[in-house]
Write a protein that holds these residues in place. Sequence first.
Motif, PDB file in Angstrom:
ATOM      1  N   ALA A  34     -34.023   6.671  32.199  1.00  0.00           N
ATOM      2  CA  ALA A  34     -34.861   5.220  32.548  1.00  0.00           C
ATOM      3  C   ALA A  34     -33.585   4.253  33.256  1.00  0.00           C
ATOM      4  CB  ALA A  34     -34.960   4.417  31.016  1.00  0.00           C
ATOM      5  N   PRO A  35     -33.857   3.249  33.835  1.00  0.00           N
ATOM      6  CA  PRO A  35     -33.139   2.449  34.252  1.00  0.00           C
ATOM      7  C   PRO A  35     -31.863   1.568  33.318  1.00  0.00           C
ATOM      8  CG  PRO A  35     -35.169   1.903  35.081  1.00  0.00           C
ATOM      9  CD  PRO A  35     -35.383   2.773  34.041  1.00  0.00           C
ATOM     10  N   ALA A  36     -30.750   1.662  33.612  1.00  0.00           N
ATOM     11  CA  ALA A  36     -29.748   1.332  32.840  1.00  0.00           C
ATOM     12  C   ALA A  36     -29.807  -0.190  32.668  1.00  0.00           C
ATOM     13  CB  ALA A  36     -28.376   0.982  33.740  1.00  0.00           C
ATOM     14  N   ALA A  37     -30.728  -0.924  33.350  1.00  0.00           N
ATOM     15  CA  ALA A  37     -31.329  -2.298  32.832  1.00  0.00           C
ATOM     16  C   ALA A  37     -31.795  -2.098  31.489  1.00  0.00           C
ATOM     17  CB  ALA A  37     -31.985  -3.068  33.798  1.00  0.00           C
ATOM     18  N   ALA A  38     -32.959  -1.300  31.368  1.00  0.00           N
ATOM     19  CA  ALA A  38     -33.740  -0.983  30.064  1.00  0.00           C
ATOM     20  C   ALA A  38     -32.673  -0.655  29.002  1.00  0.00           C
ATOM     21  CB  ALA A  38     -34.632  -0.001  30.354  1.00  0.00           C
ATOM     22  N   GLY A  39     -31.639   0.088  29.191  1.00  0.00           N
ATOM     23  CA  GLY A  39     -30.790   0.547  28.247  1.00  0.00           C
ATOM     24  C   GLY A  39     -30.059  -0.677  27.647  1.00  0.00           C
ATOM     25  N   VAL A  49     -28.717  -4.508  23.257  1.00  0.00           N
ATOM     26  CA  VAL A  49     -28.119  -6.040  22.966  1.00  0.00           C
ATOM     27  C   VAL A  49     -29.403  -6.509  22.086  1.00  0.00           C
ATOM     28  CG1 VAL A  49     -27.879  -8.422  23.741  1.00  0.00           C
ATOM     29  CG2 VAL A  49     -27.150  -6.376  25.022  1.00  0.00           C
ATOM     30  N   ALA A  50     -30.548  -6.382  22.420  1.00  0.00           N
ATOM     31  CA  ALA A  50     -31.552  -6.727  21.691  1.00  0.00           C
ATOM     32  C   ALA A  50     -31.390  -6.126  20.203  1.00  0.00           C
ATOM     33  CB  ALA A  50     -32.904  -6.776  22.194  1.00  0.00           C
ATOM     34  N   GLY A  51     -31.491  -4.859  20.054  1.00  0.00           N
ATOM     35  CA  GLY A  51     -31.207  -4.065  18.918  1.00  0.00           C
ATOM     36  C   GLY A  51     -30.244  -4.675  17.931  1.00  0.00           C
ATOM     37  N   LEU A  52     -28.896  -4.915  18.690  1.00  0.00           N
ATOM     38  CA  LEU A  52     -27.738  -5.367  17.631  1.00  0.00           C
ATOM     39  C   LEU A  52     -28.285  -6.815  17.228  1.00  0.00           C
ATOM     40  CD1 LEU A  52     -24.533  -4.158  19.587  1.00  0.00           C
ATOM     41  CD2 LEU A  52     -25.523  -3.116  17.719  1.00  0.00           C
ATOM     42  N   LEU A  53     -28.783  -7.547  18.091  1.00  0.00           N
ATOM     43  CA  LEU A  53     -29.424  -9.042  17.359  1.00  0.00           C
ATOM     44  C   LEU A  53     -30.219  -8.866  16.648  1.00  0.00           C
ATOM     45  CD1 LEU A  53     -29.466 -10.888  21.055  1.00  0.00           C
ATOM     46  CD2 LEU A  53     -27.559 -11.201  19.123  1.00  0.00           C
ATOM     47  N   ALA A  54     -31.223  -8.017  16.744  1.00  0.00           N
ATOM     48  CA  ALA A  54     -32.088  -7.976  15.787  1.00  0.00           C
ATOM     49  C   ALA A  54     -31.787  -7.274  14.442  1.00  0.00           C
ATOM     50  CB  ALA A  54     -33.443  -7.012  16.319  1.00  0.00           C
ATOM     51  N   ALA A  55     -30.522  -6.419  14.610  1.00  0.00           N
ATOM     52  CA  ALA A  55     -29.976  -5.940  13.330  1.00  0.00           C
ATOM     53  C   ALA A  55     -29.296  -7.009  12.490  1.00  0.00           C
ATOM     54  CB  ALA A  55     -28.968  -4.882  13.711  1.00  0.00           C
ATOM     55  N   VAL A  56     -28.702  -8.014  13.001  1.00  0.00           N
ATOM     56  CA  VAL A  56     -28.493  -9.346  12.222  1.00  0.00           C
ATOM     57  C   VAL A  56     -29.587  -9.968  11.694  1.00  0.00           C
ATOM     58  CG1 VAL A  56     -27.096 -11.489  12.387  1.00  0.00           C
ATOM     59  CG2 VAL A  56     -26.569  -9.679  14.038  1.00  0.00           C
ATOM     60  N   LEU A  57     -30.653 -10.290  12.455  1.00  0.00           N
ATOM     61  CA  LEU A  57     -31.783 -10.909  11.627  1.00  0.00           C
ATOM     62  C   LEU A  57     -32.464 -10.077  10.794  1.00  0.00           C
ATOM     63  CD1 LEU A  57     -33.135 -12.170  15.020  1.00  0.00           C
ATOM     64  CD2 LEU A  57     -32.050 -13.397  13.347  1.00  0.00           C
ATOM     65  N   THR A  58     -32.474  -8.529  10.766  1.00  0.00           N
ATOM     66  CA  THR A  58     -33.203  -8.004   9.791  1.00  0.00           C
ATOM     67  C   THR A  58     -32.495  -7.839   8.576  1.00  0.00           C
ATOM     68  OG1 THR A  58     -33.807  -6.439  11.536  1.00  0.00           O
ATOM     69  CG2 THR A  58     -34.032  -5.606   9.456  1.00  0.00           C
ATOM     70  N   ALA A  59     -31.086  -7.964   8.734  1.00  0.00           N
ATOM     71  CA  ALA A  59     -30.349  -8.039   7.465  1.00  0.00           C
ATOM     72  C   ALA A  59     -30.378  -9.451   6.776  1.00  0.00           C
ATOM     73  CB  ALA A  59     -28.644  -7.693   7.731  1.00  0.00           C
ATOM     74  N   ALA A  60     -30.380 -10.612   7.503  1.00  0.00           N
ATOM     75  CA  ALA A  60     -30.722 -11.577   6.892  1.00  0.00           C
ATOM     76  C   ALA A  60     -31.994 -11.795   6.208  1.00  0.00           C
ATOM     77  CB  ALA A  60     -30.604 -12.918   8.121  1.00  0.00           C
ATOM     78  N   ALA A 109     -30.122   4.307  23.497  1.00  0.00           N
ATOM     79  CA  ALA A 109     -29.908   2.868  24.147  1.00  0.00           C
ATOM     80  C   ALA A 109     -28.431   2.780  25.018  1.00  0.00           C
ATOM     81  CB  ALA A 109     -30.133   1.462  23.626  1.00  0.00           C
ATOM     82  N   GLU A 110     -27.503   2.921  24.206  1.00  0.00           N
ATOM     83  CA  GLU A 110     -26.102   3.122  24.697  1.00  0.00           C
ATOM     84  C   GLU A 110     -26.011   4.274  25.709  1.00  0.00           C
ATOM     85  OE1 GLU A 110     -21.627   3.705  22.768  1.00  0.00           O
ATOM     86  OE2 GLU A 110     -23.169   4.803  21.874  1.00  0.00           O
ATOM     87  N   HIS A 111     -26.529   5.399  25.439  1.00  0.00           N
ATOM     88  CA  HIS A 111     -26.265   6.332  26.447  1.00  0.00           C
ATOM     89  C   HIS A 111     -26.927   6.062  27.814  1.00  0.00           C
ATOM     90  CE1 HIS A 111     -24.210   9.050  23.933  1.00  0.00           C
ATOM     91  NE2 HIS A 111     -25.263   9.501  23.161  1.00  0.00           N
ATOM     92  N   THR A 112     -28.024   5.276  27.743  1.00  0.00           N
ATOM     93  CA  THR A 112     -28.768   4.821  28.978  1.00  0.00           C
ATOM     94  C   THR A 112     -28.153   3.802  29.677  1.00  0.00           C
ATOM     95  OG1 THR A 112     -30.870   5.557  27.893  1.00  0.00           O
ATOM     96  CG2 THR A 112     -31.010   4.012  29.746  1.00  0.00           C
ATOM     97  N   ALA A 113     -27.651   2.765  28.852  1.00  0.00           N
ATOM     98  CA  ALA A 113     -27.029   1.528  29.512  1.00  0.00           C
ATOM     99  C   ALA A 113     -25.663   2.173  30.044  1.00  0.00           C
ATOM    100  CB  ALA A 113     -26.442   0.737  28.563  1.00  0.00           C
ATOM    101  N   LEU A 114     -24.863   3.067  29.452  1.00  0.00           N
ATOM    102  CA  LEU A 114     -23.679   3.651  30.214  1.00  0.00           C
ATOM    103  C   LEU A 114     -23.972   4.524  31.215  1.00  0.00           C
ATOM    104  CD1 LEU A 114     -21.501   3.835  26.990  1.00  0.00           C
ATOM    105  CD2 LEU A 114     -21.707   2.075  28.665  1.00  0.00           C
ATOM    106  N   GLY A 115     -25.155   5.177  31.545  1.00  0.00           N
ATOM    107  CA  GLY A 115     -25.525   6.117  32.497  1.00  0.00           C
ATOM    108  C   GLY A 115     -25.451   7.446  32.285  1.00  0.00           C
ATOM    109  N   ASP A 116     -25.276   7.747  30.801  1.00  0.00           N
ATOM    110  CA  ASP A 116     -25.245   9.131  30.431  1.00  0.00           C
ATOM    111  C   ASP A 116     -26.526   9.701  30.290  1.00  0.00           C
ATOM    112  OD1 ASP A 116     -22.603   8.521  30.033  1.00  0.00           O
ATOM    113  OD2 ASP A 116     -22.714   8.149  27.831  1.00  0.00           O
ATOM    114  N   ARG A 117     -27.736   8.847  30.545  1.00  0.00           N
ATOM    115  CA  ARG A 117     -28.913   9.420  30.418  1.00  0.00           C
ATOM    116  C   ARG A 117     -29.677   8.577  31.692  1.00  0.00           C
ATOM    117  NH1 ARG A 117     -31.503  11.459  25.812  1.00  0.00           N
ATOM    118  NH2 ARG A 117     -33.495  10.556  26.518  1.00  0.00           N
ATOM    119  N   HIS A 118     -30.284   9.667  32.439  1.00  0.00           N
ATOM    120  CA  HIS A 118     -31.116   9.005  33.749  1.00  0.00           C
ATOM    121  C   HIS A 118     -32.400   8.893  33.571  1.00  0.00           C
ATOM    122  CE1 HIS A 118     -27.034   8.934  35.376  1.00  0.00           C
ATOM    123  NE2 HIS A 118     -26.826  10.497  35.080  1.00  0.00           N
TER     124      HIS A 118
END
Length: 666
Positions: A414-419, A424-435, A403-412
């Motif tokens: 998928a659209p950067a919006a998808a990345g 962002v959702a993955g990091l938020l979900a990581a907090v909830l998962t640990a909780a 997701a990071e590579h797609t967001a920063l344009g290193d991978r093309h």
Amino acid sequence: MTTTTLAVLVPLLPFLGAAAGLLLGRSAPGFVRPLAVLPSLASLVLAAVVAARQGGGPAIDAATQLTPTGSVPIDLALHLDGFAVLVAVLVGLVASCVQIYSTAYLRDDPRYPSYAALVSLFTSAMLLVVYSGDLMVLLVGWEIMGICSYFLVGHYWETPEARAASLKAFLVTKLGDVPFLIGLFALAADTGTFRITGILGSVAHGGLDHPTLIALLLLAGVAGKSAQFPLHTWLPDAMAGPTPVSALIHAATMVAAGIYFVARLLPVFAESGAALVVLAVMAAVTMIGSGLAALAQDDIKRVLAYSTIGQLGYMSGALAVGDRGAAVFHLISHGAFKAVLFLAAGVVIHAAGTNSLAAMSRMGGLAKRIPDAYWTMTVALLALAAIPPFAGFFSKEAVLVAAEHTALGDRHVAPAAAGWTVLVAGLLAAVLTAAYATRLWLLAFRGRGAEAPDHGRQPVAMTTVLWVLAVPTMAFGLTVGVIADWFDGHSLTPSLTTAVLSTGVGLVGGLVTYGAWRHTTALAARIPMGSVVAHPDAEPALVEIEALESHTAAYGTAGDAPDPADPGRLLLGPLHRHAATGFHLDALYAALFVRPVQASASLVRFLDREVVETYVRGSATGARWLGTAVRRAQTGNVQTYLSALLAGSLVLAVAAVVFANVNAGS
């Protein structure tokens, strides 16, 4: 034997075991357990041999025409690439462990023979999906899993919860399967084939005319099968089935099928940037929503169910950014530790003796009594929370790195919006998962519930498989540098940025939950807690049946069990009531779809009864009245008949004369 011959035997052996189990279950009960366990073990061994021979090299294809169709041919085809052979090993491993576990868990269940046969058929169907090189053959396995899930989730059909859950699982997944089938036909119409290799070749040469429409139709089926928003509501309710079935569905079959399907056909979805953005949004909503819902559940199996939904969201997120290697890597890693979690939950249910399915608010004193489940579940929860060096850390990092590579344009791909959406959702979900992982561990093993009577040591068949599955949970992630050839050959190693971020937010989520638990425990120290327990000698399956029958009456809807020491209530605050019910999606669907359909059915019934049947009854009444009149005319008196005949002749003669005069005058 050739590799293709061995691959044919992998799904065939469990199928033959299922057929033999159904035929011999009643007449030869002594063969039921061998027929359940041995075919699955043999299939696992053969799948491992196929994986070793394939070795991450070029894909192995074999096909024979199944039937001449006159247009798009249907082939009985195999496609063995790195993804297929590794997923097949996972399916065989989890299915074998579930069958062994079930021999003890359901040893006194009168319907065990049919249960074991259905589990074997379920396994065979998933292996058919994994190895199939033709979409129509894949669809056969896809649909067989649907009907198997209906019967297995409804195994305890004596309880209304199980009956409702099985019907809901079947209908919701079928709701997604309708557009899925249309999408398959549209894909074949554009590419001229159902063969996966032919489809991918056509896509590579620009042969797809309607990529967005096809991708969205297929995603509807994937959302239903893999329990993604908005068709995820069936999976938490499916916990009404036996716990080993939950382990099988969540770890290696059914829900994994949708993710695996998209991974197989990812170039088709990559043709439409809009479809990838839709998939990314769907994954993001699924990850965050399921994490919040898991934090509010009191039933241990419902927590794990929402956890599965969230982890499938990670896999969908990886596919949305065009990295099928990361998606399948997390699928395999998740399959190992989620199987441990569900099978350990079965041990907890038996040991806790709760009169709820597995209400964590009623548990206490379990850590010392079930050490095998305690330690293996602790390891699996650490993997779920993505704490290094467990498998979940490496596989979740692979998703975030993609997701990071797609967001920063290193991978093309998928659209950067998808990345950005997935990252962002993955990091938020990581907090909830640990909780919610921390909350589950604290309430299940450090809870304030009254200690249930000791049922003795758990059966060896139930505890051994926990340690077998704990091995890949601990070690699979460490092989990330060795197995790269099986995952398109690109690296799946974590990056420093995402590793620090995800581990950091995970630790924060766990520590905050622990602090909330300490705080609520101190406040609730003077509140007496009671618990109703099952009979000490009750078998696990009987405890589960009792749990299902008493769950609604004892606690109402999920999350309503009173536990003042529950950190989830403190962390979620006013949101807890909504999260506990899955944010009222079931109520929304009932208002939008169920009630209108019921109202329409009532209207149709009224029209049929009051309008259509009125005409039918009126026709019968008219015929009866006419018959009565004719019958009364039949007096049997000859003089009356002659008089009537003469009178009629006279009337006809007069009418003829009048008619003739009228015509003459005109």
